[in-house]
Design an enzyme around this catalytic site. Structure first.
Site, PDB file in Angstrom:
ATOM      1  N   SER A 181       0.790  -1.225   0.000  1.00  0.00           N
ATOM      2  CA  SER A 181       0.000   0.000   0.000  1.00  0.00           C
ATOM      3  C   SER A 181       0.828   1.285   0.000  1.00  0.00           C
ATOM      4  O   SER A 181       0.391   2.305  -0.520  1.00  0.00           O
ATOM      5  CB  SER A 181      -0.956   0.018   1.189  1.00  0.00           C
ATOM      6  N   HIS A 209      -5.163  -3.335  -3.015  1.00  0.00           N
ATOM      7  CA  HIS A 209      -4.729  -2.394  -4.059  1.00  0.00           C
ATOM      8  C   HIS A 209      -4.538  -3.060  -5.425  1.00  0.00           C
ATOM      9  O   HIS A 209      -4.061  -2.415  -6.358  1.00  0.00           O
ATOM     10  CB  HIS A 209      -3.447  -1.684  -3.625  1.00  0.00           C
ATOM     11  N   LYS A 241     -11.465   0.896  -2.618  1.00  0.00           N
ATOM     12  CA  LYS A 241     -10.349   1.470  -3.382  1.00  0.00           C
ATOM     13  C   LYS A 241     -10.746   1.513  -4.856  1.00  0.00           C
ATOM     14  O   LYS A 241     -11.529   2.373  -5.234  1.00  0.00           O
ATOM     15  CB  LYS A 241      -9.084   0.700  -3.049  1.00  0.00           C
TER      16      LYS A 241
END
Ligand code: PLP
Length: 392
Positions: A181, A209, A241
């Site tokens: 991250s 991610h 995300k």
């Protein structure tokens, strides 16, 4: 005399302040794609995790509104009482299909998903081997579960192997971020899968991610590495995300999911996410799967940023993803650079210890399919004028 807990906390805050590490909350008064308004100023954000630019997509907004008309706002209860609605079931089915797993289970946040998985899988005599740069909630999860936590240097397969072989008889979970991250690089997933197979350890990947961003249909880092559900039996990813929503899920065998339903306390003892949010997230999954142009555009922007930054001699890190940190080292340098960028109209947060190791403060620049090439060029131009953005 008994310790005054509030006074001790206040002292700690003061110490953080003196070390330039105080965290401050800023209120965004308006968000319009990558543009945000803060303290009365309009800034172009390069620090959100909305990698595909879906957070404000009209299809999601419309899905959320319409679902709220029929389902209301709150789910009213935990999943196991009466909070599990058709919208949750449909989203779980779509996530399982997308990631090539038998089943998926929703959690209200990624933090809770990781705590729940660790607590359900691990016991005191087990060992949990983790990359040193894993997200805080993976580390916390292992500690709360009471297992022995061993952290290997970033990406160091041999060190991970030594940590596993040191405990040959213990139940073993190896957990890693798929995409790190704060660094943006991808874990050596194939090597880790081979190691886990050899050592009879269970491999867990947190793909917060990677989902939506990597893989031909956005399936994430595990599919992109050519790995199957047998190689990575525990897959976790977040919905806040690239999917632009909020929440998380764990995907795996029916046996794993059933076990989590029985034992994961952060699943059992909490209110189910709002059903309308599940409906909006399903719309986001469909867009992420079908609109490959978003990943292509992101790829173009990443290449453009890296080429420009390298030409300027900026301290890039070896990241192929939307997370493109500039390693400045010194906390003060990172803060100064972030403030200078803000004066030029850009929002790029400085990431400081303890979020990153001491001496590794950075600007965490993130790109989104909502950015344009001209945005990247203007950011590079502003970065070129920063005296502190130089290699450490
Ligand atoms: C790798 C990783 N895992 C888990 C989380 C936690 O997810 P959530 O924000 O949904 O709690 C984050 C970030 O927030 C993350 O970066």
């Amino acid at each position: 005399m008994r310790t005054d807990l509030l006074a001790r906390l206040a002292t700690h805050t003061q110490q953080r302040d003196q070390a330039g590490l105080r965290r401050r909350l800023h209120t965004v008064t308006r968000a319009d794609g990558m543009w945000v308004e803060r303290d009365g100023r309009r800034l172009l954000s390069f620090c959100s995790n909305d990698y595909l630019g879906l957070a404000q997509h009209p299809v999601l907004v419309d899905a959320l509104k319409r679902a709220a008309d029929t389902d209301g706002v709150g789910s009213g209860s935990a999943h196991l009482i009466c909070g599990h609605r058709s919208a949750h079931a449909a989203l779980e089915e779509a996530l399982a299909e997308w990631t090539g797993r038998e089943r998926a289970l929703l959690f209200s946040t990624g933090y809770m998903a990781n705590l729940g998985v660790m607590q359900a899988l691990l016991q005191r005599d087990d060992v949990c081997v983790q990359d040193k740069l894993n997200h805080a909630c993976l580390l916390d999860g292992a500690q709360l579960a009471g297992a022995e936590l061993k952290r290997y240097p970033h990406g160091d397969i041999e060190a991970a192997s030594r940590q596993l072989t040191a405990r040959p008889d213990a139940g073993a979970l190896l957990a890693t971020d798929g995409v790190f991250s704060m660094d943006g690089d991808i874990a050596p997933l194939r090597e880790l899968a081979v190691l886990c197979h050899h050592e009879n350890a269970t491999l867990m990947v947190d793909d917060a991610h990677g989902l939506g961003v990597l893989g031909a249909r956005g399936e994430g880092s595990v599919t992109d590495a050519g790995l199957s559900a047998r190689d990575v039996p525990v897959l976790m990813a977040t919905l806040g995300k690239a999917l632009g929503c909020s929440g998380a899920f764990v995907a795996g065998s029916a046996e794993l999911i059933d076990g989590l339903v029985q034992s994961a306390r952060t699943y059992i003892y909490t209110t189910a996410m709002p059903p309308a949010l599940a409906t909006a997230t399903l719309a986001a999954v469909r867009l992420a799967q079908s609109e490959g142009w978003r990943r292509e555009k992101l790829g173009t922007l990443i290449a453009r940023f890296r080429a420009g930054a390298s030409q300027l001699g900026l301290p890039l890190m070896p990241s192929p993803t939307a997370i493109q940190p500039l390693l400045l080292g010194d906390t003060a340098a990172a803060l100064t650079a972030s403030e200078a960028l803000e004066r030029e109209g850009f929002l790029v947060t400085a990431i400081r210890p303890p979020t990153v190791p001491q001496g590794k403060a950075r600007l965490r620049i993130t790109l989104s399919a909502s950015h344009e090439e001209g945005d990247v060029d203007r950011l590079l131009d502003a970065l070129s004028r920063l005296p502190t953005a130089r290699p450490v």
